[in-house]
Structures are given as C-alpha cells and as structure tokens.
Write a protein that holds these residues in place. Structure first.
Motif, PDB file in Angstrom:
ATOM      1  N   GLU A 201     -39.118 -51.065 -36.327  1.00 13.21           N
ATOM      2  CA  GLU A 201     -38.374 -50.941 -35.073  1.00 13.21           C
ATOM      3  C   GLU A 201     -36.877 -51.164 -35.237  1.00 13.21           C
ATOM      4  O   GLU A 201     -36.077 -50.579 -34.506  1.00 13.21           O
ATOM      5  N   LEU A 202     -36.470 -52.005 -36.196  1.00  9.54           N
ATOM      6  CA  LEU A 202     -35.055 -52.366 -36.286  1.00  9.54           C
ATOM      7  C   LEU A 202     -34.632 -52.518 -37.741  1.00  9.54           C
ATOM      8  O   LEU A 202     -35.333 -53.132 -38.547  1.00  9.54           O
ATOM      9  N   ILE A 203     -33.470 -51.934 -38.060  1.00 15.11           N
ATOM     10  CA  ILE A 203     -32.842 -52.093 -39.373  1.00 15.11           C
ATOM     11  C   ILE A 203     -31.447 -52.663 -39.153  1.00 15.11           C
ATOM     12  O   ILE A 203     -30.663 -52.113 -38.371  1.00 15.11           O
ATOM     13  N   GLN A 213     -36.990 -46.052 -31.924  1.00 15.15           N
ATOM     14  CA  GLN A 213     -38.025 -45.914 -30.891  1.00 15.15           C
ATOM     15  C   GLN A 213     -39.037 -44.880 -31.365  1.00 15.15           C
ATOM     16  O   GLN A 213     -38.721 -43.701 -31.509  1.00 15.15           O
ATOM     17  N   ASN A 214     -40.242 -45.328 -31.648  1.00 21.35           N
ATOM     18  CA  ASN A 214     -41.260 -44.453 -32.216  1.00 21.35           C
ATOM     19  C   ASN A 214     -42.052 -43.721 -31.144  1.00 21.35           C
ATOM     20  O   ASN A 214     -42.458 -44.320 -30.142  1.00 21.35           O
ATOM     21  N   PHE A 215     -42.258 -42.431 -31.360  1.00 20.37           N
ATOM     22  CA  PHE A 215     -43.161 -41.624 -30.562  1.00 20.37           C
ATOM     23  C   PHE A 215     -44.251 -41.094 -31.507  1.00 20.37           C
ATOM     24  O   PHE A 215     -44.311 -41.500 -32.667  1.00 20.37           O
ATOM     25  N   ASN A 216     -45.080 -40.203 -31.035  1.00 19.39           N
ATOM     26  CA  ASN A 216     -46.227 -39.810 -31.850  1.00 19.39           C
ATOM     27  C   ASN A 216     -45.847 -38.897 -33.009  1.00 19.39           C
ATOM     28  O   ASN A 216     -46.252 -39.120 -34.148  1.00 19.39           O
ATOM     29  N   TYR A 219     -39.410 -39.734 -33.985  1.00 20.45           N
ATOM     30  CA  TYR A 219     -38.821 -41.007 -33.570  1.00 20.45           C
ATOM     31  C   TYR A 219     -37.337 -40.799 -33.286  1.00 20.45           C
ATOM     32  O   TYR A 219     -36.723 -39.840 -33.779  1.00 20.45           O
ATOM     33  N   ILE A 220     -36.780 -41.659 -32.449  1.00 22.68           N
ATOM     34  CA  ILE A 220     -35.365 -41.614 -32.106  1.00 22.68           C
ATOM     35  C   ILE A 220     -34.707 -42.857 -32.698  1.00 22.68           C
ATOM     36  O   ILE A 220     -35.116 -43.982 -32.402  1.00 22.68           O
ATOM     37  N   ALA A 221     -33.706 -42.643 -33.552  1.00 15.91           N
ATOM     38  CA  ALA A 221     -32.968 -43.739 -34.175  1.00 15.91           C
ATOM     39  C   ALA A 221     -31.586 -43.827 -33.536  1.00 15.91           C
ATOM     40  O   ALA A 221     -30.885 -42.826 -33.418  1.00 15.91           O
ATOM     41  N   VAL A 222     -31.215 -45.040 -33.126  1.00 20.12           N
ATOM     42  CA  VAL A 222     -29.934 -45.272 -32.454  1.00 20.12           C
ATOM     43  C   VAL A 222     -29.142 -46.302 -33.259  1.00 20.12           C
ATOM     44  O   VAL A 222     -29.617 -47.419 -33.481  1.00 20.12           O
ATOM     45  N   VAL A 223     -27.947 -45.918 -33.686  1.00 21.25           N
ATOM     46  CA  VAL A 223     -27.063 -46.822 -34.424  1.00 21.25           C
ATOM     47  C   VAL A 223     -26.165 -47.533 -33.416  1.00 21.25           C
ATOM     48  O   VAL A 223     -25.479 -46.892 -32.616  1.00 21.25           O
TER      49      VAL A 223
END
Length: 269
Positions: A201-203, A213-216, A219-223
């Motif tokens: 979930e977090l880096i 944010q994981n979907f099936n 996924y959407i990654a937000v910096v």
C-alpha cells in the motif's frame, strides 16, 4: 312463356345474386382498407390485442425468463469477473470506509465528551497558557511547512506493469520506467511475504510517499510530498474511489481521457 324467356329470367336472377355477392365483398374490402389505412381505426382494433399480450407477457415473464436471465448473469459474472470486481470495488470500498469512519467518529465523540466533562477546567487553563507562549503561531507555521501535495499519479496494469495513464508536473521523469519499477517492487514485496489477499500500500522514498490504491486488474500509484497523515490518506482514498467509479468504468483503453482526468485530479488537489 317459351324457353328463351325462361332462360333470360334465370340469367337475371343469377346475375343479381353474383352482383349482390360482389358488392358485399367490395364493401368488406373498403371497410378493411379503412381499418388498415386509418390509424385511429386500426388502433381501436389492435391496441386491445397488444395490451392483452403485454399483460400476459408481464405475468409470465418471471416464470419464463427468470431462469434464463439468472443463467445469463451467472455466465457473464463467471466470464467477466475482473470487470465485475473493478466496477464494484470502488463502491464497496467506500461503503466500508464510511462505516469505519462513522464508528471512529462515534468513538471519538464519546472520548471527547468524557474528556471535556472530566478535564474541562484544566483544558481551558492549558489552552490559555499555550496562547501566551505563542504555541498556536508555531503550530500554524509547522502546518504550512508540512502541507501534503500530490506530485504524480500513475494508473498501472497489474502483472504486466504496463503504464495505462499518468500525469505529472515534472516532464523530466520517464513514466513507463517508474511504472515498471513500482510493479517490480510491489510484486517482490507481495511475493516475499506471501500473505493471502494482501497488497503493498505504501512506499517511502526520502521526502516522498508513494501511496498505492489496489484494484482488481490495475492499481493507482500517487506520489506525495509533505506529511502523509491519516486525514490526507482518507481524503485521497475517497478521491481515487470516485475517480475509478466515474471515469474508468471498466474501460482502461482510453488513455488520453484518463490522462486529462488525472490532470484535473492533480490540479484540484
């Protein structure tokens, strides 16, 4: 009366019957033509039949079509599980979040009420003391320095790591390379810990946090720069769920559209 006269009378009688029969047929044809060609007349004849058929169909539809519709839905769900999950995940996720938030709010209110009733006098004294010491001003300055900000957003296909869409205020970054790197890190961590139904979930990367944010199927990654606290995370999750619900809708092929909507999300953060 001779035979010729008798034959003439017979012909007249026969012709009269034929003429009457022909006229009757002609009248029926004219009536039928008026019924077919004039809409009002046709409606009077046809509408009761259609209404009766519709009533019968509605009455029999659950029994006749119910099993067929159920079987078709079962088949569609089994063969399109990814699309179904992607469509329902944002909605179910928001429902769960709202429930948890409501329970946390009730707990917080109960704690606050108890604290206020127990320590109300000491709380007022402490607040007055902090005002004289200038602590409120310090807090305001600290809040300004710790503001969270979205720097980049990526939509990445799971498994392949293919970049589906992205937006950033820094054009110098290779988005495809970042998407591949994130997928590699994500896959490594998830495989290493081998926890069922668990996703990274977090880096944390020096002054940046990369929230995933994981979907099936993607996924959407937000910096994010600045402080990544629970409040910011909660608001971000809601925005990502809304984004998935209203803009993706099981269609990840329109990269230009998604990029425009991601830019709107980035600009209005």
């Amino acid at each position: 009366m001779n035979d010729s006269d008798k034959l003439l009378i017979l012909k007249k009688l026969l012709l009269a019957e034929d003429r009457d029969f022909a006229n009757g047929i002609l009248q029926k044809l004219e009536s039928l033509e008026n019924t077919v060609n004039i809409e009002e007349n046709l409606s009077e004849k046809v509408n009761p039949i259609i209404d009766k058929k519709i009533e019968d169909f509605v009455a029999l539809m659950p029994k006749k079509l119910g099993p067929t519709i159920t079987e078709a839905l079962d088949f569609q769900i089994k063969n399109s599980q990814d699309k179904v999950v992607d469509a329902l995940f944002p909605i179910i996720g928001k429902m769960i979040k709202k429930y948890i938030q409501q329970e946390m709010k009730i707990l917080s209110d109960n704690i606050n009420n108890q604290v206020q009733s127990t320590f109300s006098v000491s709380g007022i004294k402490s607040k007055a003391k902090s005002m004289f010491k200038g602590e409120s001003k310090k807090k305001r300055i600290f809040d300004e320095l710790s503001n969270s900000k979205i720097e980049q957003i990526f939509i990445v296909e799971k498994g392949s790591g293919a970049l589906l869409s992205s937006t950033s205020n820094d054009d110098s970054i290779d988005d495809d390379m970042v998407a591949g790197m994130l997928t590699a890190i994500k896959s490594f961590v998830e495989d290493a810990f081998a926890k069922k139904n668990q996703s990274l979930e977090l880096i944390q990367y020096e002054l940046y946090n990369i929230y995933i944010q994981n979907f099936n199927t993607y996924y959407i990654a937000v910096v994010i720069s600045g402080v990544f606290d629970a409040t910011f995370k909660n608001n971000l999750e809601n925005k990502l769920f809304d984004f998935a619900t209203y803009h993706i809708k099981n269609d990840l092929s329109n990269g230009i559209y998604l990029s425009e909507k991601l830019q709107e999300l980035l600009n209005h953060e």
